[in-house]
Design an enzyme around this catalytic site. Structure first.
Site, PDB file in Angstrom:
ATOM      1  N   ASP A   1     -69.817  11.217   7.447  1.00 10.47           N
ATOM      2  CA  ASP A   1     -70.381   9.962   6.951  1.00 10.47           C
ATOM      3  C   ASP A   1     -71.257   9.321   8.026  1.00 10.47           C
ATOM      4  OD1 ASP A   1     -70.897   7.420   5.884  1.00 10.47           O
ATOM      5  OD2 ASP A   1     -68.886   7.209   5.056  1.00 10.47           O
TER       6      ASP A   1
ATOM      7  N   HIS B   1     -72.019  10.006   3.370  1.00  9.89           N
ATOM      8  CA  HIS B   1     -71.515   8.834   2.653  1.00  9.89           C
ATOM      9  C   HIS B   1     -71.420   9.102   1.154  1.00  9.89           C
ATOM     10  CE1 HIS B   1     -70.348   4.683   2.539  1.00  9.89           C
ATOM     11  NE2 HIS B   1     -71.317   4.336   1.736  1.00  9.89           N
TER      12      HIS B   1
ATOM     13  N   SER C   1     -67.533   2.884  -0.873  1.00  6.36           N
ATOM     14  CA  SER C   1     -68.107   2.105   0.213  1.00  6.36           C
ATOM     15  C   SER C   1     -67.504   0.701   0.230  1.00  6.36           C
ATOM     16  CB  SER C   1     -69.637   2.087   0.093  1.00  6.36           C
ATOM     17  OG  SER C   1     -70.234   1.638   1.278  1.00  6.36           O
TER      18      SER C   1
END
Length: 819
Positions: A747, A781, A674
């Site tokens: 995601d 994610h 991330s």
């Protein structure tokens, strides 16, 4: 084998790593040692009973297969829905339940559940005599209950009732522990809407001169058909259900986001979502009616009728107007509490008063009573009794947090401030109030003695690392007595006070070599009694070396990281190792806060799909979470010098490993997830410290998040140089080291569109760089499927072996730091 021969062999064995090819590949298996750690059985979760006499062990299966993760899924207004079960599509169910008595270890297995159950939403009854849970049967959610005395489970909801779990756990215990309030699928719902072949017309959005900024959100509604699907899957019938299965429907059907009973069970606080919907915001910003119903489902009070929340400023500290954070007081039978903005909800506007807190007791026919006026944004209340509650306020710009002692029963009492500090100051955190269950089964602040002394527990952050503690604290005199403090070589965290008079507590204890387990500790003696015996899930890592080290950046900021070395490694014999560094940058407004030590050197090493520690078994040193603080003091914003500070932190991390003789400066890799992926790509663009990077699920072009990102409040139009300078995509011509870009193609995290990785890869490829893009099917994610994680480890291991461990010496062309 000589390095040049191994490198040549890898070129033969790894055709999928050949230059400039695009192809779908089958899932690959990593080396067996990595595969075994991926398949390690998860340790059960633990929940303690309300009377503190029993543990409930919630057993979990391993990683699900890709067939489960890739099952049909609806992505509507920020919700991800399994259309078959009418539940969240990415739940992690349990598959077994076990009661264990603390006093003698007696075990009671929960029996009577369906074979191979998928269990979610487990909770103790308020009286602690049983538990409830949700079990999926033939893609239908059902409510079950199991008795503590014998473990026998039975289905509570009738066979013709299915629960609606789209908004989470679809039931709540009522006071008395004999009935529930549930969200059910309407019995006559019918078939799901069918998408029309011919559109009714164009989709039009319009703005007439009003500011309506929005962060970069995903899974938004796109058209009227999406709206109809959202209504279909979120509409539910609220009902009472007794333990014997008797059902009584309440009020009319609707899109019900939340139903919370009052502590005495006589009222329900209901959030109802209403039209018109938005195509630019998620469902938590849709128009909402906040209502109070009686036990028969009749509306007795309308708390608020809130419009679409599309005009909230993007400055941090901004919020909606009107009542928000509406809740029941935990210490009263039926009394509401909420806050309302006094500054128009604009965190960027100057104001002396930001929020006011109100309460309103049943029967809700009087005027709301002010509880407190705040100069900062409201952060919540911890309820105790009529003489005690703690009100929290905060302000982002200054990173300030305040905690006030308030007497709800005496509105003339002047609130007394008991905390005033930076919320990033971990060393100065005195801990949080310990709670216990009151007569309604609600958690309230635990008091002792004269009622003016409470208990505090906290992480105990210090220059030596985290040392959890338990204190007694008098909130009037502010005197503190320490009852427990974790001691080396253990990390021991207080979980529950089992007996106030005898001062006996339940703790969770671990060390570098012992996995976390639960213990009963007598604070008046040396008594320590182990209650659970969870084994080491990854014996492959036994014998590793772990050390938390502190070092300094060139501007004087203190940095910390945890250094792991493989089992059996000898620096003098084996020499410097290839290094995998895994990090995540964090913004601060104070160098002092930025330099504080985080975590503990005595924690057990647990691994998951995200964990770089797996690569200890492949001959790498791992430097985990070397701090990468981005500091902006006074009027300066942290991101004004993001790249310079990031490179300086990375340089300090490399230097300390080289100085210790354990890290080979010519064989270092950087990785992160991330915002850590964003960091890794930036480091390849702006320095030559690393031979390769492994970014996962990142965002690389900040102009695609124009209304702010992470801790950046300014828009791209207010600070274009910041957005450009911080975007690795804009500096792809400088990324001349190999980069393995991984992203889940589903995601849903704000800002990290899969397109971000696709565009970065396209830029590097077009510029002639060395890059590989791996898009994991159906992954969000974070990654879940066993096959996805195995393939991820294969990709990472292969990339590291080729471009780091067995990399030839390189000729460096120094890069400029900055834009």
């Amino acid at each position: 084998m000589p390095r040049f021969r191994l490198a040549a062999l890898l070129l033969v064995l790894l055709p999928t790593l050949a230059a400039a090819q695009d192809a779908a590949v089958s899932y690959q298996m990593p080396p067996q040692v990595l595969a075994d750690m991926i398949d390690a059985p998860p340790t059960p979760f633990v929940a303690i009973s309300p009377d503190n006499e029993w543990l409930l062990l919630l057993e979990r299966p391993g990683n699900p297969p890709i067939s489960e993760v890739a099952a049909p899924e609806l992505r509507l207004a920020g919700r991800r829905i399994n259309p078959r079960s009418n539940a969240p599509s990415r739940e992690r169910p349990m598959n077994g339940l076990l009661f264990q008595r603390l006093s003698d270890g007696k075990e009671v297995r929960v029996t009577g559940l369906p074979a191979e159950p998928r269990i979610t939403g487990v909770s103790w009854s308020p009286d602690g005599k049983r538990i409830a849970c949700v079990v999926a049967i033939d893609n239908r959610l059902t409510l079950w209950s199991a008795e503590l005395k014998n473990g026998k489970a039975k289905q509570v909801t009738p066979d013709d009732m299915a629960l609606n779990g789209v908004y989470g756990r679809p039931y709540t215990w009522l006071y008395g522990s004999k009935e529930f309030v549930v969200n059910a699928i309407p019995a006559d719902r019918g078939a799901a809407p069918v998408e029309p072949y011919v559109p009714m017309g164009p989709v039009v959005q319009e703005n007439l001169g009003k500011k309506a900024p929005a962060r970069t959100l995903q899974d938004l509604l796109q058209n009227p058909y999406d709206e109809s699907l959202f209504d279909y899957y979120t509409t539910c019938q609220v009902a009472h259900v007794t333990l014997k299965g008797k059902v009584k429907n309440l009020n009319e059907m609707g899109v019900i986001r939340d139903v919370t009973p009052s502590p005495d069970g006589k009222y329900l606080l209901v959030e109802r979502v209403k039209h018109p919907y938005s195509y630019s915001l998620q469902e938590d910003s849709f128009p909402t009616s906040i209502e109070v119903w009686n036990r028969d489902g009749e509306l007795v009070h309308l708390v608020a009728d809130l419009p679409l929340q599309d005009q909230i400023p993007i400055s941090f500290g901004s919020c909606s107007t009107g009542p928000r954070r509406v809740e029941w007081r935990d210490d009263q039978a039926a009394e509401l509490a909420w806050t309302e903005a006094q500054d128009g909800g604009d965190g960027g506007a100057e104001a002396e008063i930001r929020d006011k807190v109100f309460t309103l007791a049943a029967p809700f026919d009087g005027a709301p009573r002010p509880l407190m006026t705040l100069g900062q944004r409201y952060g919540g209340i911890q309820w105790g009794n009529e003489d005690l509650c703690f009100v929290v306020s905060w302000w982002w710009t200054t990173r300030n947090l305040k905690v006030w002692h308030v007497k709800p029963g005496d509105r003339s009492f002047e609130p007394a401030i008991v905390q005033d500090r930076s919320f990033q100051d971990r060393y100065g955190d005195p801990g949080d109030p310990v709670t216990h269950r009151n007569q309604w089964g609600r958690h309230v602040v635990m008091t002792t003695g004269d009622g003016k002394t409470i208990y505090l527990d906290g992480a105990g952050a210090s220059p030596e690392g985290d040392r959890p503690f338990l204190d007694k604290w008098n909130y009037e005199t502010l005197e503190t007595e320490r009852l427990f403090h974790s001691e080396a070589p253990y990390y021991e965290n207080p979980i529950e006070i089992l007996d106030v008079e005898k001062e006996i507590i339940l703790t969770r204890r671990e060390s570098q070599t012992e996995p976390p387990n639960y213990y009963v500790r007598d604070l008046n003696g040396d008594g320590l009694d182990q209650k659970t015996f969870f084994p080491n899930p990854t014996p492959q890592l036994e014998g590793l070396s772990k050390e938390m080290i502190t070092y300094e950046r060139n501007d004087g900021v203190s940095l910390t990281g945890t250094l792991y070395l493989p089992a059996g490694y000898d620096k003098d014999r084996d020499g410097p190792l290839p290094v995998l560094m895994w990090a995540y940058p964090t913004e601060f407004k104070s160098k002092q806060d930025a330099g504080q030590v985080q975590d503990s050197p005595y924690r057990f090493t647990r691994v998951g799909w995200w964990s770089p520690m797996m690569f200890l078994t492949r001959g790498y040193a791992v430097f985990d979470d070397p701090t990468m603080p981005i500091v902006g003091e006074g009027e300066e914003e942290p991101n004004d010098t993001f790249v310079e500070q990031l490179v300086a932190s990375a340089q300090a991390a490399v230097d300390v490993l080289v100085e210790r003789g354990v890290g080979d400066p010519d064989r270092m890799a950087i990785g992160g997830h991330s915002y850590g992926a964003f960091m890794a790509a930036n480091l390849l663009a702006h320095c030559d410290l690393f031979r390769a990077a492994l970014p996962r699920s990142g965002a690389y072009n900040r102009t695609l998040t124009p209304f702010g990102f992470q801790a950046e409040e300014r828009t791209v139009w207010e600070a274009p140089q910041i957005y450009f300078g911080m975007s690795p995509f804009m500096h792809a011509d400088k990324i001349n080291e190999p980069i393995l870009i991984v992203h889940g193609d589903a995601d849903n995290n704000a800002g990290t569109y899969p397109m971000q990785s696709e565009r970065l890869y396209g830029a590097i490829k077009g510029l002639g760089g060395t890059a590989r893009l791996v898009m994991l099917p159906s992954e969000s994610h974070g990654y879940r499927a066993r096959e996805s994680i195995q393939h991820l480890m294969w990709e990472s291991d292969t990339w590291l072996d080729r471009y780091v461990k067995n990399a030839p010496p390189r000729e460096l062309k120094e890069k400029e730091t900055g834009s």
